[in-house]
Every structure is written in structure tokens, then in C-alpha cells.
Design a protein around this motif. Sequence first.
Motif, mmCIF file in Angstrom:
data_model
loop_
_atom_site.group_PDB
_atom_site.id
_atom_site.type_symbol
_atom_site.label_atom_id
_atom_site.label_comp_id
_atom_site.label_asym_id
_atom_site.label_seq_id
_atom_site.Cartn_x
_atom_site.Cartn_y
_atom_site.Cartn_z
ATOM 1 N N ALA A 98 0.835 -1.207 0.000
ATOM 2 C CA ALA A 98 0.000 0.000 0.000
ATOM 3 C C ALA A 98 0.864 1.248 0.000
ATOM 4 O O ALA A 98 2.057 1.215 0.326
ATOM 5 N N GLY A 99 0.247 2.350 -0.365
ATOM 6 C CA GLY A 99 0.951 3.624 -0.312
ATOM 7 C C GLY A 99 1.086 4.293 -1.662
ATOM 8 O O GLY A 99 0.921 3.661 -2.717
ATOM 9 N N LEU A 100 1.386 5.583 -1.625
ATOM 10 C CA LEU A 100 1.587 6.375 -2.826
ATOM 11 C C LEU A 100 3.076 6.461 -3.160
ATOM 12 O O LEU A 100 3.933 6.180 -2.325
ATOM 13 N N GLN A 101 3.381 6.866 -4.383
ATOM 14 C CA GLN A 101 4.767 6.875 -4.839
ATOM 15 C C GLN A 101 5.554 8.069 -4.316
ATOM 16 O O GLN A 101 6.766 8.004 -4.165
ATOM 17 N N GLU A 102 4.865 9.177 -4.046
ATOM 18 C CA GLU A 102 5.537 10.386 -3.587
ATOM 19 C C GLU A 102 5.071 10.767 -2.185
ATOM 20 O O GLU A 102 4.220 10.092 -1.593
ATOM 21 N N GLU A 103 5.592 11.828 -1.648
ATOM 22 C CA GLU A 103 5.203 12.274 -0.318
ATOM 23 C C GLU A 103 3.726 12.689 -0.312
ATOM 24 O O GLU A 103 3.228 13.241 -1.301
ATOM 25 N N PRO A 104 3.027 12.437 0.792
ATOM 26 C CA PRO A 104 1.600 12.779 0.855
ATOM 27 C C PRO A 104 1.290 14.231 0.520
ATOM 28 O O PRO A 104 0.227 14.536 -0.031
ATOM 29 N N SER A 105 2.213 15.129 0.825
ATOM 30 C CA SER A 105 1.987 16.550 0.560
ATOM 31 C C SER A 105 1.891 16.870 -0.921
ATOM 32 O O SER A 105 1.447 17.964 -1.300
ATOM 33 N N GLN A 106 2.269 15.938 -1.782
ATOM 34 C CA GLN A 106 2.257 16.156 -3.224
ATOM 35 C C GLN A 106 0.907 15.813 -3.868
ATOM 36 O O GLN A 106 0.758 15.922 -5.081
ATOM 37 N N TYR A 107 -0.061 15.406 -3.052
ATOM 38 C CA TYR A 107 -1.323 14.909 -3.603
ATOM 39 C C TYR A 107 -2.531 15.711 -3.124
ATOM 40 O O TYR A 107 -2.552 16.247 -2.017
ATOM 41 N N ASP A 108 -3.530 15.764 -3.998
ATOM 42 C CA ASP A 108 -4.870 16.183 -3.618
ATOM 43 C C ASP A 108 -5.700 14.906 -3.482
ATOM 44 O O ASP A 108 -5.922 14.193 -4.475
ATOM 45 N N ILE A 109 -6.125 14.618 -2.280
ATOM 46 C CA ILE A 109 -6.837 13.373 -2.020
ATOM 47 C C ILE A 109 -8.288 13.688 -1.674
ATOM 48 O O ILE A 109 -8.567 14.410 -0.720
ATOM 49 N N THR A 110 -9.200 13.152 -2.479
ATOM 50 C CA THR A 110 -10.625 13.348 -2.271
ATOM 51 C C THR A 110 -11.281 12.012 -1.952
ATOM 52 O O THR A 110 -11.019 11.008 -2.621
ATOM 53 N N VAL A 111 -12.109 12.014 -0.939
ATOM 54 C CA VAL A 111 -12.822 10.808 -0.516
ATOM 55 C C VAL A 111 -14.309 11.113 -0.507
ATOM 56 O O VAL A 111 -14.739 12.175 -0.035
ATOM 57 N N LYS A 112 -15.104 10.193 -1.035
ATOM 58 C CA LYS A 112 -16.564 10.353 -0.996
ATOM 59 C C LYS A 112 -17.163 9.143 -0.295
ATOM 60 O O LYS A 112 -16.963 8.005 -0.711
ATOM 61 N N LEU A 113 -17.897 9.407 0.773
ATOM 62 C CA LEU A 113 -18.495 8.350 1.580
ATOM 63 C C LEU A 113 -19.998 8.297 1.317
ATOM 64 O O LEU A 113 -20.707 9.282 1.526
ATOM 65 N N PHE A 114 -20.456 7.143 0.852
ATOM 66 C CA PHE A 114 -21.872 6.931 0.581
ATOM 67 C C PHE A 114 -22.485 6.142 1.737
ATOM 68 O O PHE A 114 -22.136 4.972 1.952
ATOM 69 N N PHE A 115 -23.400 6.764 2.481
ATOM 70 C CA PHE A 115 -24.183 6.028 3.466
ATOM 71 C C PHE A 115 -25.347 5.366 2.733
ATOM 72 O O PHE A 115 -26.069 6.034 1.989
ATOM 73 N N LEU A 116 -25.547 4.073 2.954
ATOM 74 C CA LEU A 116 -26.554 3.332 2.207
ATOM 75 C C LEU A 116 -27.860 3.240 2.997
ATOM 76 O O LEU A 116 -27.845 3.163 4.232
ATOM 77 N N PRO A 117 -28.994 3.230 2.304
ATOM 78 C CA PRO A 117 -30.295 3.252 2.989
ATOM 79 C C PRO A 117 -30.601 1.983 3.763
ATOM 80 O O PRO A 117 -31.491 1.983 4.617
ATOM 81 N N THR A 118 -29.887 0.895 3.488
ATOM 82 C CA THR A 118 -30.151 -0.371 4.162
ATOM 83 C C THR A 118 -29.509 -0.468 5.534
ATOM 84 O O THR A 118 -29.788 -1.406 6.283
ATOM 85 N N ALA A 119 -28.616 0.460 5.885
ATOM 86 C CA ALA A 119 -27.864 0.370 7.134
ATOM 87 C C ALA A 119 -28.455 1.286 8.211
ATOM 88 O O ALA A 119 -29.021 2.339 7.896
ATOM 89 N N PRO A 120 -28.307 0.917 9.489
ATOM 90 C CA PRO A 120 -28.835 1.733 10.584
ATOM 91 C C PRO A 120 -28.182 3.114 10.645
ATOM 92 O O PRO A 120 -26.959 3.236 10.551
ATOM 93 N N ILE A 121 -28.986 4.132 10.844
ATOM 94 C CA ILE A 121 -28.470 5.496 10.946
ATOM 95 C C ILE A 121 -27.604 5.653 12.190
ATOM 96 O O ILE A 121 -26.619 6.390 12.190
ATOM 97 N N SER A 122 -27.942 4.935 13.242
ATOM 98 C CA SER A 122 -27.214 5.041 14.504
ATOM 99 C C SER A 122 -25.764 4.575 14.401
ATOM 100 O O SER A 122 -24.944 4.903 15.258
ATOM 101 N N ASP A 123 -25.443 3.816 13.362
ATOM 102 C CA ASP A 123 -24.089 3.277 13.201
ATOM 103 C C ASP A 123 -23.215 4.112 12.266
ATOM 104 O O ASP A 123 -22.089 3.732 11.953
ATOM 105 N N ARG A 124 -23.721 5.240 11.808
ATOM 106 C CA ARG A 124 -22.984 6.014 10.806
ATOM 107 C C ARG A 124 -21.654 6.556 11.319
ATOM 108 O O ARG A 124 -20.689 6.668 10.555
ATOM 109 N N ALA A 125 -21.572 6.897 12.597
ATOM 110 C CA ALA A 125 -20.303 7.375 13.150
ATOM 111 C C ALA A 125 -19.236 6.283 13.034
ATOM 112 O O ALA A 125 -18.096 6.546 12.650
#
Length: 321
Positions: A98-125
Motif C-alpha cells: 500500500a501507499g503512494l509513490q511520492e510524499e503525501p503533501s504532493q497529492y490532492d486526495i478526495t474521498v466520498k463516503l456513501f451512506f446506504l439506505p439499508t444500514a442503521p443510521i445510529s451506526d454512521r459514526a
Amino acid sequence: MVKLILSTGNIVSGGPSIIRKPGAYRSNLELTNSLRSNFLAAQQDYAEEIPESNGSGLSDDSTDFLRDGSEPALAPVSAWTEQEGDVIYVPRIDWSTAGLQEEPSQYDITVKLFFLPTAPISDRAQYAKEALDLVLKELQVPEVGLLIVSFPGMSFEGDCEWEADRVNASQGNDEDEIATWLAIEDLHRRGLVKNLGIAEFGTEKLARFLKKVQIRPTANQINIKNCCNVPPPLIKLAKDQGIELLVHTDTTDILSHGTLRGLLGPGLQGAGVLADPEDDTSEGLKGDLTPQWVVKYTAVVRDRGVIENKGYFASAGLTTN
């Protein structure tokens, strides 16, 4: 409950155990195609490591080959998946690569988290922490630049931008979204996420949301594929509040129960991880499967604008009968 963690690996790479084809542009098709390809790659890769005479279940008969007889043997499920406590990784992950080829500061990292309707809302944290921890471990970085949260039941569709904005105002559940956002804010406070974002919030939804949160989103991602333009009121509100408007082609229904069962179950397109519910003698995991969340991550080399790493993780709970 057993938790299944599914992963695609880096879908823009071509190394061992990485998918060979990037799939379609729509996120749900890209996800399912990427997962299916990564499962097959893992089955083939780990089969090559198993000696024919080691009693693993591989033999010289026709079951060692794909149905058309043109491919080598596939490893049994126990060889290409891995269980740690109550978590099963599908496929198993070699974190040493695992890992990127260069130092982390060299990247723009975007993450998108999809909460699904089938899962309990109370567990989202818990889900948010699980998903982000996996991304940080996969990329070997201490933080990500932007985390966008996608809530179920939200869309931006209509005959025109005005209609889409009007319909959007009554979608989702404000109380549930605010409660979930508190957990997302904590990730920011802990230094794991620089900026927070939301998806599919029209003018009224966004205005109500901003009044009730402590850490405001810096981005609002909307899908205007069925509209011509972004509604002028939303443009004005975002500008006034310093929120960047981003356009995307994702779908909120990114992983349904039926699609997940098809990916993991028996049959031509399945990985054989789940047993056939109609066959008591079928091998594999048995129980009720619940999709919980999906996370998409992208690491772009900032100076070159090149995507070096892109992939997905997905989680599902399996309650045994």
C-alpha cells in the motif's frame, strides 16, 4: 455479526491483483465491474501460489478451470479472502504494497463516503471511521484533503434546474443528516480530514443545514445530468457562504442488496463467497446480508494533475441464521 470489507484495489493501475479494466464511468457500474474484476484477479493470483498436491482442494479435473476451459485454476475462497476477528476481507489485502509513490503533501486526495439506505443510521459514526481508516491505510497518508458525504434519498433531478431545486428541498431527513454530520465534524477536529463536503444539497436544504452545523462544508457536489444548469439561488448561496460547487456523475444508489448478493454469491458472475440460499448443501457463508457503506477515494498528483490511485471500499454486515 460478521463484517465483509470489499475492495477494488487501484483501478488506474495494472499490477498483480489489481483490476485490468477501469469499468464504466457511472459510479455504481464502475464499482461493481471493478469489484468483480478484482475478485477474479485475486482468485487467479492466489491459485498460482498453491501447489497442486497440497490438499487445498485443487485437482486435475475440469473444476480447476474456468467454464470455457481456457483459464488456469481458481483458488478456493479461503485462499484469496482473509478473516481477522469478525471482519472478512474480500479479497485479502497485502498492506505491505500500500501507499503512494511520492510524499503525501504532493497529492490532492478526495474521498466520498456513501451512506446506504439499508444500514442503521445510529451506526454512521462507526461507518465513517471504518471507511476513512481503510483509505488512510491504503494510501499510507495521515489525512485526506476533502471528505464528501453522500446521504441516501438525495438527488438533484427534474425537468429543469428550478424544478430539481424545489424537489430537493423535501428530500432526505434533516435531523438524521445533522446527527451524522456531528461524527463527520469529529474527523476534521482530529486532523484526519482537512475539508468537509456534502452532496446533492439544493438551495433550501443547504440553507437549513448551514444554520445547524458547527463546521461548515467547503464544497457541495451536485449531479445536474438531468438539468441544464445549476440553479441561480444555489449559486448565490454558495458564493455568499464560501462553498465551492462541484459537479459529479455518481449515483446515490451505488450498491443495492441484490447487486451485492450477485457479486458475492454462486453462479457465473458471483465470487462464491456466499452460499446459495436455495441449496442447503451449498458451500459458503449463510445469513442475511446488509450493505452498509461505500467509499470512493482518488489521489491526484497535484503538480501534474494525474490520478495515481483511485479505488473503492465497501462494507456489508452478515447476520448468520
